[in-house]
Design an enzyme around this catalytic site. Structure first.
Site, PDB file in Angstrom:
ATOM      1  N   HIS A 133      52.962 -13.805 -56.790  1.00 32.20           N
ATOM      2  CA  HIS A 133      54.356 -13.501 -56.447  1.00 32.20           C
ATOM      3  C   HIS A 133      54.648 -14.157 -55.092  1.00 32.20           C
ATOM      4  CE1 HIS A 133      57.684 -10.845 -55.089  1.00 32.20           C
ATOM      5  NE2 HIS A 133      57.855 -10.550 -56.359  1.00 32.20           N
TER       6      HIS A 133
ATOM      7  N   ASP B  13      46.831  -7.934 -54.224  1.00 26.60           N
ATOM      8  CA  ASP B  13      48.202  -7.473 -54.448  1.00 26.60           C
ATOM      9  C   ASP B  13      48.174  -6.629 -55.720  1.00 26.60           C
ATOM     10  OD1 ASP B  13      50.767  -7.187 -55.427  1.00 26.60           O
ATOM     11  OD2 ASP B  13      51.338  -9.283 -55.140  1.00 26.60           O
TER      12      ASP B  13
ATOM     13  N   GLN C 135      51.486  -4.743 -59.562  1.00 27.86           N
ATOM     14  CA  GLN C 135      51.634  -4.603 -61.018  1.00 27.86           C
ATOM     15  C   GLN C 135      50.413  -3.946 -61.655  1.00 27.86           C
ATOM     16  OE1 GLN C 135      54.367  -5.128 -62.620  1.00 27.86           O
ATOM     17  NE2 GLN C 135      55.513  -6.265 -61.073  1.00 27.86           N
TER      18      GLN C 135
ATOM     19  N   LYS D  18      57.273   0.880 -58.164  1.00 27.81           N
ATOM     20  CA  LYS D  18      56.832   0.400 -59.480  1.00 27.81           C
ATOM     21  C   LYS D  18      55.923   1.410 -60.166  1.00 27.81           C
ATOM     22  CE  LYS D  18      57.008  -4.394 -57.946  1.00 27.81           C
ATOM     23  NZ  LYS D  18      58.112  -5.093 -58.600  1.00 27.81           N
TER      24      LYS D  18
ATOM     25  N   CYS E  17      60.267 -14.326 -59.054  1.00 30.09           N
ATOM     26  CA  CYS E  17      59.657 -14.541 -57.719  1.00 30.09           C
ATOM     27  C   CYS E  17      58.279 -15.173 -57.850  1.00 30.09           C
ATOM     28  CB  CYS E  17      59.580 -13.254 -56.908  1.00 30.09           C
ATOM     29  SG  CYS E  17      61.184 -12.574 -56.508  1.00 30.09           S
TER      30      CYS E  17
HETATM   31  N1  PMP Z   1      53.631  -8.633 -55.957  1.00 27.98           N
HETATM   32  C1  PMP Z   1      53.884  -8.501 -57.262  1.00 27.98           C
HETATM   33  C2  PMP Z   1      52.827  -8.905 -58.257  1.00 27.98           C
HETATM   34  C3  PMP Z   1      55.122  -8.004 -57.673  1.00 27.98           C
HETATM   35  O1  PMP Z   1      55.382  -7.887 -58.988  1.00 27.98           O
HETATM   36  C4  PMP Z   1      56.081  -7.630 -56.711  1.00 27.98           C
HETATM   37  C5  PMP Z   1      57.444  -7.099 -57.115  1.00 27.98           C
HETATM   38  N2  PMP Z   1      58.056  -7.825 -58.147  1.00 27.98           N
HETATM   39  C6  PMP Z   1      55.752  -7.764 -55.367  1.00 27.98           C
HETATM   40  C7  PMP Z   1      54.527  -8.257 -55.036  1.00 27.98           C
HETATM   41  C8  PMP Z   1      56.713  -7.393 -54.289  1.00 27.98           C
HETATM   42  O2  PMP Z   1      56.931  -6.032 -54.268  1.00 27.98           O
HETATM   43  P1  PMP Z   1      58.054  -5.397 -53.341  1.00 27.98           P
HETATM   44  O3  PMP Z   1      59.306  -6.196 -53.575  1.00 27.98           O
HETATM   45  O4  PMP Z   1      58.173  -3.992 -53.813  1.00 27.98           O
HETATM   46  O5  PMP Z   1      57.571  -5.510 -51.933  1.00 27.98           O
END
Ligand code: PMP
Length: 421
Positions: A138, A215, A218, A241, A379
């Site tokens: 991401h 990270d 997910q 999430k 993203c």
């Molecule tokens: N890493 C991953 C794998 C994600 O899916 C996301 C959110 N789509 C993020 C980071 C970022 O999370 P946040 O916007 O809640 O900080």
């Protein structure tokens, strides 16, 4: 937990069934119509919906206990502090961390990764050093490292992925070298659904004395995560999430690393004493929590952990896996559909394209059917570049989704094809 693709099961194993009807009654938002159709919410990888327990915990806090924490001697402040610190212990247990002080409350995954980049990264990464990420990250696990590398004259190295969307472990291992200062990678890809073999990756990195940040945005909603079993040095995720509120998330860090890191932001609560000549910092985790935190958010997140624990993460994972298996089989049987992300080990995400129909059009037509999916690059632009596509349509599953909802998605996709026939 996740069977290889050729063994995908469309029904959970015995003893692993969730009472989805009962669960759905606990999520007020699900009971509404969108464009005259029952809402089918399949955008859970972007954010999940909140059970009544979480909503009530936040309301109760504001109705009974709201006060600033750590500083007050009055009853409300003591109650608020106790509830906030209880949420930290709940996060510690949820992740299997050794100590509550290894849990830092942040805004979410993005802030957690920036915190590590700006503290650990700034002190450990110098000119000519290297940070390894993967193609499937991401943006929030790319840009902070790119910024750090740019500032320090260091190099961002990228481990490639296969056509199925799996990390190439051989190539990854080749990138590990004497200049590597950190590996930062996702546990589960938000664009592809791939589950990475974190334990193995950590072992490879640790053999070279390279720390690993994971990270987990997910992963925590779908898989049992135990940071000590994984062996990782940092683990980041977002509350929203995993059925918790927005604005709160967790950074786990091993205590010796956290103790050695400089603070992230300066301000109240992160100090032990301040004069104009010299400031000394508070102990971990408070050193990293400058200013008034999201107390209500942390309490709501604690309620979300309790909710997930009450159902059992293994049962949740098995249910979602069965939904994914059913969706994969039904959607891939539709003529003109191409799945993006076909790794044998996947969690909760189905990314797809239909003929040359733009994913935004797919999303808009499905919305008219009451079906919420996400379209775009998620993203994860480098993933799109890897597959030579601008975007995908993505359905993502949660514990409250049903097989009927997957069938509604399949009918919706048929409708999209009719519109563009
Ligand atoms: N890493 C991953 C794998 C994600 O899916 C996301 C959110 N789509 C993020 C980071 C970022 O999370 P946040 O916007 O809640 O900080």
């Amino acid at each position: 937990m996740t069977a290889p693709a050729n063994q995908l099961r469309a029904t959970p194993p015995a003893g692993h069934a969730l009472n989805v009807e009962k669960i759905r009654a606990e999520f007020p938002i699900l009971h509404q119509q969108v464009h005259g159709k029952p809402l089918v919410y399949l955008d859970n990888a972007a954010t999940s919906q909140k059970p009544r327990d979480v909503i009530d915990a936040i309301s109760r806090y504001y109705e009974r206990d709201n006060a600033n924490i750590h500083r007050g001697v009055h009853a409300l402040s003591e109650r608020a502090t106790e509830a906030y610190e209880a949420a930290r212990c709940a996060a510690q247990n949820f992740l299997g961390a050794a100590l509550p002080s290894e849990i830092i409350f942040v805004r979410g995954t993005t802030e957690a990764i920036n915190l590590v980049a700006q503290t650990f990264g700034r002190t450990r990464v110098g000119a000519g050093d290297e940070v390894i990420v993967t193609t499937m990250e991401h943006h929030s696990n790319i840009v902070p490292w790119q910024m750090l590398c740019g500032e320090k004259g260091a190099k961002l190295r990228v481990a490639p992925i296969s056509d199925r969307g799996e990390l190439d472990l051989e190539e990854f291992q080749k990138l590990l070298g004497p200049k590597t200062r950190l590996v930062a990678l996702t546990h589960v890809s938000n664009a592809l659904g791939t589950i990475n073999p974190i334990r193995e990756i950590v072992r490879m990195a640790h053999d070279r004395n390279v720390p690993v940040l994971v990270d987990g945005a997910q992963a925590v909603p779908h898989l049992k995560v135990d940071v000590r079993d994984l062996g990782c040095d940092f683990y980041a995720f977002s509350g929203h999430k995993v059925y918790g509120p927005t604005g709160i998330g967790v950074l786990y860090g091993k205590s010796d690393l956290l103790a050695a890191m400089p603070p992230y932001q300066g301000g109240g609560d992160m100090i032990s004493s301040v004069t104009f000549e010299k400031t000394t910092y508070n102990k971990v985790p408070f050193k990293f929590e400058a200013g008034t935190p999201d107390v209500a958010g942390a309490i709501g997140l604690g309620a979300a952990f309790a909710y997930v624990n009450g159902l059992g993460i293994e049962k949740i994972g098995a249910h979602e896996h069965a939904l994914l298996a059913h969706a994969t089989e039904a959607v891939s049987a539709i003529p003109g559909v191409r799945l993006i992300g076909t790794a044998p080990q996947k969690a909760g995400v189905l990314s797809f394209l239909i003929d040359d129909i733009h994913p935004h059009d797919i999303g808009t037509i499905l919305d008219q059917e009451g079906i919420a999916i996400r379209t775009g690059h998620h993203c994860s632009e480098p993933v799109m570049h890897r597959f030579g596509i601008p975007a995908t349509a993505r359905a993502s599953f949660a514990l409250y989704n049903t097989f009927q909802e997957v069938d509604a998605l399949v009918r919706g996709i048929a409708k999209v094809r009719e519109v563009f026939a």
